[in-house]
Design a protein around this motif. Structure first.
Motif, PDB file in Angstrom:
ATOM      1  N   MET A 117       0.826  -1.196   0.000  1.00  0.00           N
ATOM      2  CA  MET A 117       0.000   0.000   0.000  1.00  0.00           C
ATOM      3  C   MET A 117       0.869   1.259   0.000  1.00  0.00           C
ATOM      4  SD  MET A 117      -3.414   0.922   1.955  1.00  0.00           S
ATOM      5  CE  MET A 117      -3.154   1.714   3.492  1.00  0.00           C
ATOM      6  N   PHE A 118       1.998   1.226   0.687  1.00  0.00           N
ATOM      7  CA  PHE A 118       2.873   2.398   0.724  1.00  0.00           C
ATOM      8  C   PHE A 118       3.361   2.757  -0.673  1.00  0.00           C
ATOM      9  CE2 PHE A 118       7.207   4.047   0.783  1.00  0.00           C
ATOM     10  CZ  PHE A 118       6.984   5.240   1.424  1.00  0.00           C
ATOM     11  N   ILE A 119       3.699   1.749  -1.492  1.00  0.00           N
ATOM     12  CA  ILE A 119       4.220   1.992  -2.849  1.00  0.00           C
ATOM     13  C   ILE A 119       3.197   2.756  -3.681  1.00  0.00           C
ATOM     14  CG2 ILE A 119       4.956   0.872  -4.990  1.00  0.00           C
ATOM     15  CD1 ILE A 119       7.062   0.691  -2.863  1.00  0.00           C
ATOM     16  N   SER A 120       1.917   2.429  -3.569  1.00  0.00           N
ATOM     17  CA  SER A 120       0.898   3.116  -4.375  1.00  0.00           C
ATOM     18  C   SER A 120       0.804   4.593  -3.981  1.00  0.00           C
ATOM     19  CB  SER A 120      -0.461   2.429  -4.252  1.00  0.00           C
ATOM     20  OG  SER A 120      -0.920   2.469  -2.915  1.00  0.00           O
ATOM     21  N   LYS A 121       0.954   4.914  -2.712  1.00  0.00           N
ATOM     22  CA  LYS A 121       0.938   6.320  -2.273  1.00  0.00           C
ATOM     23  C   LYS A 121       2.176   7.059  -2.787  1.00  0.00           C
ATOM     24  CE  LYS A 121      -1.819   5.626   1.842  1.00  0.00           C
ATOM     25  NZ  LYS A 121      -1.879   5.720   3.302  1.00  0.00           N
ATOM     26  N   PHE A 122       3.297   6.364  -2.766  1.00  0.00           N
ATOM     27  CA  PHE A 122       4.549   6.924  -3.264  1.00  0.00           C
ATOM     28  C   PHE A 122       4.428   7.224  -4.758  1.00  0.00           C
ATOM     29  CE2 PHE A 122       9.042   6.385  -4.617  1.00  0.00           C
ATOM     30  CZ  PHE A 122       9.632   7.296  -3.767  1.00  0.00           C
ATOM     31  N   LYS A 123       3.887   6.289  -5.519  1.00  0.00           N
ATOM     32  CA  LYS A 123       3.680   6.464  -6.955  1.00  0.00           C
ATOM     33  C   LYS A 123       2.714   7.616  -7.215  1.00  0.00           C
ATOM     34  CE  LYS A 123       1.773   4.173 -11.046  1.00  0.00           C
ATOM     35  NZ  LYS A 123       1.101   5.378 -11.464  1.00  0.00           N
ATOM     36  N   TYR A 124       1.637   7.691  -6.447  1.00  0.00           N
ATOM     37  CA  TYR A 124       0.651   8.764  -6.612  1.00  0.00           C
ATOM     38  C   TYR A 124       1.302  10.136  -6.424  1.00  0.00           C
ATOM     39  CZ  TYR A 124      -3.314  11.816  -5.791  1.00  0.00           C
ATOM     40  OH  TYR A 124      -4.191  12.854  -5.852  1.00  0.00           O
ATOM     41  N   PHE A 125       2.161  10.255  -5.414  1.00  0.00           N
ATOM     42  CA  PHE A 125       2.848  11.521  -5.167  1.00  0.00           C
ATOM     43  C   PHE A 125       3.629  11.973  -6.399  1.00  0.00           C
ATOM     44  CE2 PHE A 125       6.833  13.645  -4.118  1.00  0.00           C
ATOM     45  CZ  PHE A 125       6.348  14.803  -3.529  1.00  0.00           C
ATOM     46  N   PHE A 126       4.414  11.074  -6.991  1.00  0.00           N
ATOM     47  CA  PHE A 126       5.227  11.446  -8.147  1.00  0.00           C
ATOM     48  C   PHE A 126       4.385  11.641  -9.399  1.00  0.00           C
ATOM     49  CE2 PHE A 126       8.665  10.124  -5.377  1.00  0.00           C
ATOM     50  CZ  PHE A 126       9.547  11.161  -5.590  1.00  0.00           C
ATOM     51  N   ASP A 127       3.283  10.932  -9.532  1.00  0.00           N
ATOM     52  CA  ASP A 127       2.369  11.169 -10.655  1.00  0.00           C
ATOM     53  C   ASP A 127       1.831  12.599 -10.607  1.00  0.00           C
ATOM     54  OD1 ASP A 127       2.687   8.660 -11.724  1.00  0.00           O
ATOM     55  OD2 ASP A 127       0.829   7.849 -10.877  1.00  0.00           O
ATOM     56  N   CYS A 128       1.607  13.107  -9.417  1.00  0.00           N
ATOM     57  CA  CYS A 128       1.113  14.486  -9.263  1.00  0.00           C
ATOM     58  C   CYS A 128       2.183  15.527  -9.618  1.00  0.00           C
ATOM     59  CB  CYS A 128       0.635  14.720  -7.833  1.00  0.00           C
ATOM     60  SG  CYS A 128      -0.855  13.807  -7.412  1.00  0.00           S
TER      61      CYS A 128
ATOM     62  N   VAL B 131       7.148   4.529 -16.013  1.00  0.00           N
ATOM     63  CA  VAL B 131       6.438   3.257 -15.904  1.00  0.00           C
ATOM     64  C   VAL B 131       6.884   2.597 -14.606  1.00  0.00           C
ATOM     65  CG1 VAL B 131       6.093   0.990 -16.937  1.00  0.00           C
ATOM     66  CG2 VAL B 131       6.331   3.005 -18.400  1.00  0.00           C
ATOM     67  N   TRP B 132       5.941   2.362 -13.731  1.00  0.00           N
ATOM     68  CA  TRP B 132       6.249   1.764 -12.437  1.00  0.00           C
ATOM     69  C   TRP B 132       5.962   0.274 -12.487  1.00  0.00           C
ATOM     70  CZ3 TRP B 132       7.657   4.376  -7.845  1.00  0.00           C
ATOM     71  CH2 TRP B 132       7.796   5.750  -7.997  1.00  0.00           C
ATOM     72  N   ARG B 133       6.873  -0.489 -11.949  1.00  0.00           N
ATOM     73  CA  ARG B 133       6.656  -1.929 -11.814  1.00  0.00           C
ATOM     74  C   ARG B 133       6.731  -2.271 -10.331  1.00  0.00           C
ATOM     75  NH1 ARG B 133      10.600  -3.127 -16.646  1.00  0.00           N
ATOM     76  NH2 ARG B 133       9.188  -2.648 -18.340  1.00  0.00           N
ATOM     77  N   ILE B 134       5.643  -2.718  -9.802  1.00  0.00           N
ATOM     78  CA  ILE B 134       5.602  -3.087  -8.394  1.00  0.00           C
ATOM     79  C   ILE B 134       5.886  -4.585  -8.305  1.00  0.00           C
ATOM     80  CG2 ILE B 134       4.177  -3.199  -6.321  1.00  0.00           C
ATOM     81  CD1 ILE B 134       2.648  -0.764  -7.448  1.00  0.00           C
ATOM     82  N   PRO B 135       6.943  -4.973  -7.596  1.00  0.00           N
ATOM     83  CA  PRO B 135       7.286  -6.396  -7.515  1.00  0.00           C
ATOM     84  C   PRO B 135       6.222  -7.168  -6.740  1.00  0.00           C
ATOM     85  CG  PRO B 135       8.675  -5.104  -6.059  1.00  0.00           C
ATOM     86  CD  PRO B 135       7.841  -4.136  -6.839  1.00  0.00           C
ATOM     87  N   PRO B 136       6.046  -8.441  -7.068  1.00  0.00           N
ATOM     88  CA  PRO B 136       5.082  -9.249  -6.306  1.00  0.00           C
ATOM     89  C   PRO B 136       5.559  -9.423  -4.885  1.00  0.00           C
ATOM     90  CG  PRO B 136       6.351 -10.620  -7.815  1.00  0.00           C
ATOM     91  CD  PRO B 136       6.740  -9.194  -8.090  1.00  0.00           C
ATOM     92  N   PRO B 137       4.629  -9.649  -3.967  1.00  0.00           N
ATOM     93  CA  PRO B 137       5.046  -9.831  -2.554  1.00  0.00           C
ATOM     94  C   PRO B 137       5.932 -11.072  -2.413  1.00  0.00           C
ATOM     95  CG  PRO B 137       2.650 -10.095  -2.826  1.00  0.00           C
ATOM     96  CD  PRO B 137       3.212  -9.747  -4.168  1.00  0.00           C
ATOM     97  N   ARG B 138       6.843 -10.992  -1.459  1.00  0.00           N
ATOM     98  CA  ARG B 138       7.743 -12.119  -1.208  1.00  0.00           C
ATOM     99  C   ARG B 138       6.966 -13.227  -0.492  1.00  0.00           C
ATOM    100  NH1 ARG B 138      13.137  -9.167   1.169  1.00  0.00           N
ATOM    101  NH2 ARG B 138      13.481  -7.822  -0.620  1.00  0.00           N
TER     102      ARG B 138
END
Length: 55
Positions: free
Chosen positions: A1-12, A44-51
């Motif tokens: 969930m943290f990664i999606s917020k991080f990505k959203y910030f930079f998209d803005c 282009v963001w690639r979110i790795p699958p969970p370990r």
């Protein structure tokens, strides 16, 4: 969930940004101006699958 917020910030932040500053040196009665321009491009963001929890 943290990664999606991080990505959203930079998209803005995507776009061209210009910052202009003025510095006043009252002791020497000088004025200095500074201008900075930078561009942030879409990425282009690639979110790795969970370990998997082995161990």
């Amino acid at each position: 969930m943290f990664i999606s917020k991080f990505k959203y910030f930079f998209d803005c932040c995507v776009g061209t940004w210009v910052a202009q500053r003025t510095y006043h040196d009252l002791t020497h009665q000088q004025v200095e101006r500074s201008r900075t321009q930078f561009t942030i491009e879409q990425s282009v963001w690639r979110i790795p699958p969970p370990r998997s929890g082995g161990g």
